[in-house]
Structures are given as structure tokens and as C-alpha cells.
Design an enzyme around this catalytic site. Sequence first.
Site, PDB file in Angstrom:
ATOM      1  CG  PHE A 137      -1.850   1.189   1.256  1.00  0.00           C
ATOM      2  CD1 PHE A 137      -3.067   1.130   0.603  1.00  0.00           C
ATOM      3  CD2 PHE A 137      -1.511   2.354   1.923  1.00  0.00           C
ATOM      4  CE1 PHE A 137      -3.945   2.208   0.622  1.00  0.00           C
ATOM      5  CE2 PHE A 137      -2.373   3.443   1.943  1.00  0.00           C
ATOM      6  CZ  PHE A 137      -3.595   3.366   1.292  1.00  0.00           C
ATOM      7  CG  ASP A 222       5.587   3.404   1.630  1.00  0.00           C
ATOM      8  OD1 ASP A 222       5.623   4.042   2.698  1.00  0.00           O
ATOM      9  OD2 ASP A 222       4.532   3.220   0.985  1.00  0.00           O
ATOM     10  CE  LYS A 251      -0.168   5.588   7.819  1.00  0.00           C
ATOM     11  NZ  LYS A 251      -1.515   5.995   8.199  1.00  0.00           N
TER      12      LYS A 251
END
Length: 402
Positions: A137, A222, A251
Site C-alpha cells: 500500500f 516506503d 504519519k
Amino acid sequence: MTPITRDQFDDVMMPNYAPGKIIPVRGAGSHVWDQAGREYVDFAGGIAVNVLGHAHPALVEALTTQGQALWHLSNVMTNEPAIELARKLTELTFADKVFFCSSGAEANEAALKLARRHAFVHYGPDKHEIISTLGSFHGRTLFTVSVGGQAKYKEGFEPTPGGISHVPFNDLEALRGQISARTAAVILEPIQGEGGVTPATQAYLEGARQLCDEHNALLIFDEVQCGVGRTGKMYAYQQFGVIPDILSSAKALGGGFPIGAMLCTDAVAPSLAFGTHGSTYGGNPLACAVSLAVLDELTKPSVLDNVTHKAERFRAGLAAINAQFGLFQEVRGMGLLIGIELTPQWHGRAKDIVGAALEEGLMMLVAGPNVLRFAPSLIIPDADIDKGLAHLTAAIANLTGH
């Protein structure tokens, strides 16, 4: 003012989210309170965002101080917090250069654009393939859902961008069979988050690095979810000792304030030359000031050193729960990014457990239909770990009738 209710969400908000029935109104540390004043223990952390919990005093102070000085500038000007934050990130990582944006998807978009641009500049237009992994993702933009390895996020949005291929995660031979002179970059999550909290193996990451070097391709990590202290190191790649060319971060980087960053080496940075990319809010002084406060807190020796201890406490508590109920097939992850895969009899019921836990006073997550996920504050007190696990025990007892 008319009282706000959960039903009003359905009246005025787009239906792409389906939030829970409570409305939180206040948070402090690892606790959240709803409109009715009911208290919850937070094991979700805003999906691995609230790395220092809610309303951490250092973050509140940084936001307040910067808010009284300078809120926003476009990137026709620079600002002090942005430069300070970039310097801090380069000191803490492999990177030489930083690009700021507002989210993880933007950070991955920048990473992927840099990779293609670098290949174009140095090798020509035929070298443009992006190799990703199944189950990955990387964000919700059209480019990043195309690179992500979960078909459900692309459904209905086709045709998606081309030049992208996918191979099984942790399968080095599959990667070896796909990579070629056409490959511009390989993008990997050191720990697949939404894909089930599945860590990469040491051999896999080392092999991916070697294959990229052999084919003049860039290696992108990532670390939107697994970075910024989540594993007990500032970034997960430092646990493996495998250095990427490009890394995406977001995040937890802002501790709850929106910010993203793409980090890279001097060898590739020049390819994203003046005018090739941008972000209106990238490098926003408020976001950068808060992020600096986050990094200042995380680099205190007591914080990251305690992540392993707290992770062990979680795992011991989960083992005790499993001894009682036998619902967990595997507990995996790294540090305080923890995935709990349910046994086959409970496949598809992860959301049921999350809902039951909320009723008991625990906020937690899923990572697909079969995996529970914890991503709490890195400074969650031991007492809150125990309290939250007690709530989970009660929730499972209610579901199983035991």
C-alpha cells in the site's frame, strides 16, 4: 450551536469513510474521551500517527509558539523550521536532501516521480518501469494506488498509469525474474502495513539492494507507516542495515500534524530539478516546527530504547490472551507496529473484534479482514498497555461466550 451527532456525518460528508459510532472530543497521552465523557485506551494512534500520544506538551508548545510567529509561506520563500527539520532528518538518516509535502501519498508520489525522472535523465525514456509488491500500500492518488499491490483500491478507477508491475513480497526470485534494464525503481515497504503487518526478511532486502545495483535501478523504501521510531530505530531500514536511494516518510513524522517527506541521496536529488515538482503546503512552518519537536522527543535515549520493552509487554499479554481463547495464529511485526493474524476459523472477523473492543473501551485497528493491528504511542505507559489488553480480553470473551 446544534449538537453534533454521528448521523450528521452521513448527511454532509462523502461516503468513502465509515467512522465508528462514537465521536472523540479530547485526548491526552494514550487516552481519548468521547462526547459522553467515556474514556478509551488508544492502541490505534491515528493509524500509526500519534507517535507521542495525544496533546503531548512539547508538540503543543511548538505549535503554539510557531503559530504566533509564522503560519505559512509559499515555496517562493524558504523558512527556518523547514531548513532546521531537513538538517535534522539528514543527520538522522542516510539522506542528503529532503522534499517536504503534506501526506504519505504525496511523499510516495514524489519518490516515484523522482525515480522515473532520474532514469529518464540518465538512461532515456525506455527505462521507466516501477516494480512493486503484491499486498503493498503506497497511498490513494491514482499513481500510488496503481503502484500499490492491492487490486481493490484500483477498482473503478481504471485505466491506471502503465509501466508498473507487481511481484510477491519476500520472494527474491520473483523480483530477480522481473527486474531488467527497463526498471527505473523497485519500491518496498520494510514492513507491509495495510498488507497485514508483514516484515521483510533480511535476505530479501539485501537481495533487492543488490539487484537494483546490478540493473542501475533505484531502491525506494516506503516508511510512511513503519518509520519515525515505530520499530525502535528512527527508520526501519536501520534495523536491517540496507540503505535505499529514496525513502518516503509521513504519519508519525508530525505526531498528528499533517506532514510528509521524501528523503534521498545527492546522487539522485539533482534529477528533480527546478520546476519539476512541488507542493503548496510542503515545508509549512507550522508542520515543520511540530515535526522538529517530535524528532527532539524521539531522539531522547529513553524513548526509542523503551520501544522493545513495550513491544515485549504487548506480546506477553497477547500470548496470555491466546492461551485463554486460541484465536491468534501469529503475532508479527516489529517494535510497536504489531499484527495479530486470526486463526482460519476467525478469518473475516477482525472488524468484529475491533467493534467489540471499542464497546469495552479500547481503540484498535485491522490490517485486512484477518489481522488485528496495534500502532500505539511509543511512550504508552505500561499500565495503559495492561489496561487495553484487559479490555481486549473482555471483548473476546463477549464474542466467544467464554
